[in-house]
Design a protein around this motif. Structure first.
Motif, PDB file in Angstrom:
ATOM      1  N   TYR A 167      42.323 -64.177 -43.657  1.00 28.95           N
ATOM      2  CA  TYR A 167      42.729 -65.578 -43.880  1.00 28.95           C
ATOM      3  C   TYR A 167      44.015 -65.878 -43.122  1.00 28.95           C
ATOM      4  CZ  TYR A 167      46.374 -63.833 -47.005  1.00 28.95           C
ATOM      5  OH  TYR A 167      47.479 -63.186 -47.489  1.00 28.95           O
ATOM      6  N   CYS A 168      44.889 -64.891 -43.073  1.00 24.11           N
ATOM      7  CA  CYS A 168      46.180 -65.011 -42.389  1.00 24.11           C
ATOM      8  C   CYS A 168      45.987 -64.898 -40.871  1.00 24.11           C
ATOM      9  CB  CYS A 168      47.098 -63.911 -42.930  1.00 24.11           C
ATOM     10  SG  CYS A 168      48.663 -63.728 -42.077  1.00 24.11           S
ATOM     11  N   ASN A 169      45.245 -63.886 -40.436  1.00 26.53           N
ATOM     12  CA  ASN A 169      45.030 -63.653 -38.997  1.00 26.53           C
ATOM     13  C   ASN A 169      44.385 -64.850 -38.310  1.00 26.53           C
ATOM     14  OD1 ASN A 169      46.087 -61.118 -39.281  1.00 26.53           O
ATOM     15  ND2 ASN A 169      44.135 -60.029 -39.212  1.00 26.53           N
ATOM     16  N   SER A 170      43.380 -65.454 -38.965  1.00 22.86           N
ATOM     17  CA  SER A 170      42.648 -66.572 -38.339  1.00 22.86           C
ATOM     18  C   SER A 170      43.562 -67.786 -38.140  1.00 22.86           C
ATOM     19  CB  SER A 170      41.428 -66.947 -39.179  1.00 22.86           C
ATOM     20  OG  SER A 170      41.823 -67.267 -40.500  1.00 22.86           O
ATOM     21  N   VAL A 171      44.418 -68.068 -39.139  1.00 25.61           N
ATOM     22  CA  VAL A 171      45.344 -69.206 -39.033  1.00 25.61           C
ATOM     23  C   VAL A 171      46.435 -68.911 -37.996  1.00 25.61           C
ATOM     24  CG1 VAL A 171      47.126 -70.504 -40.288  1.00 25.61           C
ATOM     25  CG2 VAL A 171      44.895 -70.097 -41.354  1.00 25.61           C
ATOM     26  N   LEU A 172      46.930 -67.672 -37.977  1.00 23.29           N
ATOM     27  CA  LEU A 172      47.974 -67.311 -37.001  1.00 23.29           C
ATOM     28  C   LEU A 172      47.468 -67.467 -35.565  1.00 23.29           C
ATOM     29  CD1 LEU A 172      49.706 -64.182 -38.616  1.00 23.29           C
ATOM     30  CD2 LEU A 172      50.480 -66.559 -38.621  1.00 23.29           C
ATOM     31  N   PHE A 184      47.010 -70.914 -47.406  1.00 29.32           N
ATOM     32  CA  PHE A 184      47.995 -70.162 -46.627  1.00 29.32           C
ATOM     33  C   PHE A 184      48.662 -71.051 -45.576  1.00 29.32           C
ATOM     34  CE2 PHE A 184      48.535 -67.875 -42.519  1.00 29.32           C
ATOM     35  CZ  PHE A 184      49.746 -67.264 -42.825  1.00 29.32           C
ATOM     36  N   LEU A 185      47.862 -71.847 -44.845  1.00 26.39           N
ATOM     37  CA  LEU A 185      48.416 -72.737 -43.818  1.00 26.39           C
ATOM     38  C   LEU A 185      49.405 -73.727 -44.441  1.00 26.39           C
ATOM     39  CD1 LEU A 185      48.456 -73.956 -40.914  1.00 26.39           C
ATOM     40  CD2 LEU A 185      46.515 -75.370 -41.617  1.00 26.39           C
ATOM     41  N   ASN A 186      49.021 -74.314 -45.576  1.00 23.09           N
ATOM     42  CA  ASN A 186      49.887 -75.256 -46.281  1.00 23.09           C
ATOM     43  C   ASN A 186      51.207 -74.613 -46.680  1.00 23.09           C
ATOM     44  OD1 ASN A 186      49.349 -77.961 -46.739  1.00 23.09           O
ATOM     45  ND2 ASN A 186      47.618 -77.495 -48.052  1.00 23.09           N
ATOM     46  N   PHE A 187      51.088 -73.432 -47.282  1.00 29.24           N
ATOM     47  CA  PHE A 187      52.287 -72.718 -47.727  1.00 29.24           C
ATOM     48  C   PHE A 187      53.193 -72.395 -46.547  1.00 29.24           C
ATOM     49  CE2 PHE A 187      54.419 -68.581 -48.258  1.00 29.24           C
ATOM     50  CZ  PHE A 187      55.324 -68.938 -49.259  1.00 29.24           C
ATOM     51  N   LEU A 188      52.586 -71.901 -45.454  1.00 28.34           N
ATOM     52  CA  LEU A 188      53.360 -71.489 -44.282  1.00 28.34           C
ATOM     53  C   LEU A 188      54.126 -72.659 -43.669  1.00 28.34           C
ATOM     54  CD1 LEU A 188      54.172 -69.330 -42.192  1.00 28.34           C
ATOM     55  CD2 LEU A 188      52.056 -69.834 -40.963  1.00 28.34           C
ATOM     56  N   LEU A 189      53.439 -73.774 -43.408  1.00 26.57           N
ATOM     57  CA  LEU A 189      54.110 -74.919 -42.773  1.00 26.57           C
ATOM     58  C   LEU A 189      55.239 -75.470 -43.648  1.00 26.57           C
ATOM     59  CD1 LEU A 189      51.169 -76.909 -41.115  1.00 26.57           C
ATOM     60  CD2 LEU A 189      52.755 -75.319 -40.027  1.00 26.57           C
ATOM     61  N   GLN A 202      54.062 -58.372 -44.819  1.00 27.26           N
ATOM     62  CA  GLN A 202      54.933 -57.859 -45.887  1.00 27.26           C
ATOM     63  C   GLN A 202      55.851 -58.964 -46.417  1.00 27.26           C
ATOM     64  OE1 GLN A 202      56.793 -54.508 -43.898  1.00 27.26           O
ATOM     65  NE2 GLN A 202      55.400 -53.032 -44.842  1.00 27.26           N
ATOM     66  N   ARG A 203      56.397 -59.759 -45.490  1.00 28.39           N
ATOM     67  CA  ARG A 203      57.303 -60.837 -45.875  1.00 28.39           C
ATOM     68  C   ARG A 203      56.534 -61.923 -46.656  1.00 28.39           C
ATOM     69  NH1 ARG A 203      62.724 -61.268 -46.552  1.00 28.39           N
ATOM     70  NH2 ARG A 203      62.665 -63.190 -47.748  1.00 28.39           N
ATOM     71  N   LEU A 204      55.318 -62.214 -46.224  1.00 22.62           N
ATOM     72  CA  LEU A 204      54.475 -63.208 -46.890  1.00 22.62           C
ATOM     73  C   LEU A 204      54.226 -62.808 -48.344  1.00 22.62           C
ATOM     74  CD1 LEU A 204      52.510 -65.719 -46.750  1.00 22.62           C
ATOM     75  CD2 LEU A 204      50.741 -64.090 -46.057  1.00 22.62           C
ATOM     76  N   LYS A 205      53.892 -61.528 -48.546  1.00 21.70           N
ATOM     77  CA  LYS A 205      53.601 -61.026 -49.900  1.00 21.70           C
ATOM     78  C   LYS A 205      54.853 -61.018 -50.764  1.00 21.70           C
ATOM     79  CE  LYS A 205      49.476 -58.414 -48.710  1.00 21.70           C
ATOM     80  NZ  LYS A 205      48.744 -57.163 -48.764  1.00 21.70           N
ATOM     81  N   LYS A 206      55.985 -60.722 -50.124  1.00 17.89           N
ATOM     82  CA  LYS A 206      57.260 -60.710 -50.850  1.00 17.89           C
ATOM     83  C   LYS A 206      57.615 -62.138 -51.288  1.00 17.89           C
ATOM     84  CE  LYS A 206      61.985 -58.972 -50.285  1.00 17.89           C
ATOM     85  NZ  LYS A 206      62.941 -58.398 -49.324  1.00 17.89           N
ATOM     86  N   GLN A 207      57.305 -63.094 -50.422  1.00 20.85           N
ATOM     87  CA  GLN A 207      57.670 -64.503 -50.620  1.00 20.85           C
ATOM     88  C   GLN A 207      56.787 -65.187 -51.658  1.00 20.85           C
ATOM     89  OE1 GLN A 207      60.061 -65.008 -48.299  1.00 20.85           O
ATOM     90  NE2 GLN A 207      60.670 -67.043 -48.960  1.00 20.85           N
ATOM     91  N   ASN A 208      55.505 -64.826 -51.706  1.00 20.64           N
ATOM     92  CA  ASN A 208      54.554 -65.545 -52.563  1.00 20.64           C
ATOM     93  C   ASN A 208      53.581 -64.570 -53.211  1.00 20.64           C
ATOM     94  OD1 ASN A 208      52.517 -67.181 -53.638  1.00 20.64           O
ATOM     95  ND2 ASN A 208      52.742 -68.723 -52.043  1.00 20.64           N
ATOM     96  N   GLU A 209      53.659 -64.468 -54.536  1.00 18.31           N
ATOM     97  CA  GLU A 209      52.828 -63.490 -55.258  1.00 18.31           C
ATOM     98  C   GLU A 209      51.333 -63.793 -55.143  1.00 18.31           C
ATOM     99  OE1 GLU A 209      52.820 -64.937 -59.829  1.00 18.31           O
ATOM    100  OE2 GLU A 209      54.736 -64.165 -59.100  1.00 18.31           O
ATOM    101  N   HIS A 240      30.813 -71.319 -41.144  1.00 17.57           N
ATOM    102  CA  HIS A 240      31.021 -72.766 -41.128  1.00 17.57           C
ATOM    103  C   HIS A 240      32.464 -73.134 -40.811  1.00 17.57           C
ATOM    104  CE1 HIS A 240      27.800 -72.028 -44.328  1.00 17.57           C
ATOM    105  NE2 HIS A 240      27.157 -72.459 -43.259  1.00 17.57           N
ATOM    106  N   GLY A 241      32.628 -74.137 -39.939  1.00 16.39           N
ATOM    107  CA  GLY A 241      33.964 -74.644 -39.617  1.00 16.39           C
ATOM    108  C   GLY A 241      34.669 -75.107 -40.884  1.00 16.39           C
ATOM    109  N   TYR A 242      35.926 -74.692 -41.067  1.00 12.66           N
ATOM    110  CA  TYR A 242      36.661 -74.979 -42.303  1.00 12.66           C
ATOM    111  C   TYR A 242      37.963 -75.752 -42.049  1.00 12.66           C
ATOM    112  CZ  TYR A 242      38.967 -73.974 -46.806  1.00 12.66           C
ATOM    113  OH  TYR A 242      39.606 -74.089 -48.015  1.00 12.66           O
ATOM    114  N   ILE A 243      38.745 -75.293 -41.057  1.00 16.05           N
ATOM    115  CA  ILE A 243      39.967 -76.015 -40.676  1.00 16.05           C
ATOM    116  C   ILE A 243      39.904 -76.284 -39.173  1.00 16.05           C
ATOM    117  CG2 ILE A 243      42.497 -76.088 -40.783  1.00 16.05           C
ATOM    118  CD1 ILE A 243      42.370 -73.678 -42.710  1.00 16.05           C
ATOM    119  N   LEU A 244      40.062 -77.552 -38.791  1.00 17.90           N
ATOM    120  CA  LEU A 244      39.966 -77.955 -37.382  1.00 17.90           C
ATOM    121  C   LEU A 244      41.351 -78.357 -36.875  1.00 17.90           C
ATOM    122  CD1 LEU A 244      36.922 -80.359 -37.873  1.00 17.90           C
ATOM    123  CD2 LEU A 244      36.828 -77.914 -37.384  1.00 17.90           C
ATOM    124  N   PHE A 245      41.689 -77.926 -35.679  1.00 19.55           N
ATOM    125  CA  PHE A 245      42.974 -78.255 -35.070  1.00 19.55           C
ATOM    126  C   PHE A 245      42.729 -79.083 -33.808  1.00 19.55           C
ATOM    127  CE2 PHE A 245      43.703 -74.566 -37.636  1.00 19.55           C
ATOM    128  CZ  PHE A 245      45.037 -74.588 -38.023  1.00 19.55           C
TER     129      PHE A 245
END
Length: 370
Positions: free
Chosen positions: A33-38, A116-121, A96-103, A354-359
């Motif tokens: 989920y993280c790799n695809s958004v990154l 994840f995208l929402n939280f990151l931005l 590691q930082r992501l997991k530390k930041q958000n349980e 299936h397409g889920y998030i489009l940029f």
């Protein structure tokens, strides 16, 4: 990745873009989920450029404390400065930082790429705003930072006098929606602005992004128990309500609501509906400036038949080539292959990708088409 990397280099041959790097990202158990958004964000050219610039400047000051922003900037710098053109990088420090930041992201359960995208931005914005405020509060500051014209992402109705700073994350992703309500008794229109980083659209079977956007902006009548309190009439009245895009963003992120709570089942279900997303998108009926055009440059795809399990991959357009990123693996694909991720015409189908998030990037902004 050795063989796959050389295969990709061979496929691109002389067309391999100057200075570009195509690196897969290692999966730490459930981090697709993280790799695809990154990957989608890395190939968002203006965002990447500004993040790399931020990293270079923070390196010069030398006192940047580690946070999600510095970890992301470090990862993007690592990828862009590789000597090899292809390969695999482990985004260990970032995860590691992501997991530390958000349980929420600490467990090994299936996570949601959109959450994840929402939280990151929002996290990046918070860090940049705090840094700008810290600079502002120092004595003998230079000219004040540029302000946004609207309220924060979760704007308060009473209109707080202190306006937030416009960070480069805002400048790329933030748009403004106007919620218009027209009293059918006195015809007074009440408009309320709110900002967004992405648009979440309801979907229907055999539809398109254009029709989903039209539905998003369609007029709704408020009557019976839903009547609107009109300040001018000083009473509850029937009214018409609609949502319009007042200021479209440079980068338009569209989230398709593929996961729906079904009351009869008492759980969420994945909607595998076929929703056509075009390579070029024209905003009309939903925006005041109907001439704005966008070009698709990344798609985060959910693979699987249900919401609580599955996998995420991403499709990315870079220098007129389409690439498929599946964690460590990177392949070149034909543009026509993008259509296979629109969804299924039947409810139960062997195609679960299936397409889920489009940029989309606005044509005219610095984009990936060079």
């Amino acid at each position: 990745m050795g063989a796959a990397g050389s295969k990709l280099e061979k496929a691109l041959g002389d067309q391999f873009p100057e200075g570009e790097r195509y690196f897969g990202l290692e999966n730490f158990g459930n981090t697709c989920y993280c790799n695809s958004v990154l990957q989608a964000l890395y190939f968002c050219a203006p965002f990447r450029e500004q993040l790399l610039e931020y990293y270079a400047n923070s390196k010069n000051t030398g006192d940047a404390e580690e946070n999600l922003l510095t970890c992301l900037a470090d990862l993007f710098t690592q990828i862009s400065s590789q000597k090899k053109k292809t390969g695999v990088i482990a985004p260990k420090r970032f995860v590691q930082r992501l997991k530390k930041q958000n349980e929420l992201f600490r467990s090994y359960m299936h996570q949601d790429a959109h959450e994840f995208l929402n939280f990151l931005l929002n996290e990046l914005v918070d860090i940049l705003e705090k840094e700008a405020q810290a600079v502002k509060s120092e004595p003998e500051t230079s000219s004040p930072p540029e302000k946004t014209a609207n309220g924060p992402k979760h704007a308060q109705a009473n209109g707080v006098s202190k306006e937030p700073l416009a960070t480069w994350v805002h400048k790329n992703f933030q748009g403004i929606l106007t919620n218009e309500t027209r009293c059918l008794q006195c015809e007074t229109v009440t408009a309320r602005d709110e900002t967004f980083f992405d648009l979440s659209l309801d979907i229907e079977q055999n539809s398109s992004i254009t029709s989903c956007l039209k539905n998003f902006s369609s007029t709704e009548t408020l009557n019976a128990e839903d009547k609107f309190f009109c300040d001018k009439c000083c009473s509850l009245q029937e009214a018409q309500k609609r949502m319009k895009i007042k200021k479209p963003p440079h980068i338009l992120v569209i989230h398709l609501k593929r996961f729906k709570y079904i009351e009869q089942l008492g759980r969420y279900k994945k909607l595998s509906y076929r929703v056509v997303f075009p390579l070029e998108l024209k905003l009309s009926n939903t925006v005041e400036d109907a001439d704005i055009e966008y070009s698709l440059f990344a798609v985060v795809v959910h693979v699987g038949s249900g919401p609580n399990h599955g996998h995420y991959v991403s499709l990315v357009k870079s220098h007129n080539h389409w690439l498929f990123f599946d964690d460590e693996n990177v392949e070149m694909i034909d543009e026509s292959a993008v259509q296979t991720f629109f969804g299924s015409t039947q409810e139960y189908s062997s195609n679960t990708d299936h397409g889920y998030i489009l940029f989309y990037e606005s044509i005219g902004a610095s984009n990936n088409k060079s």
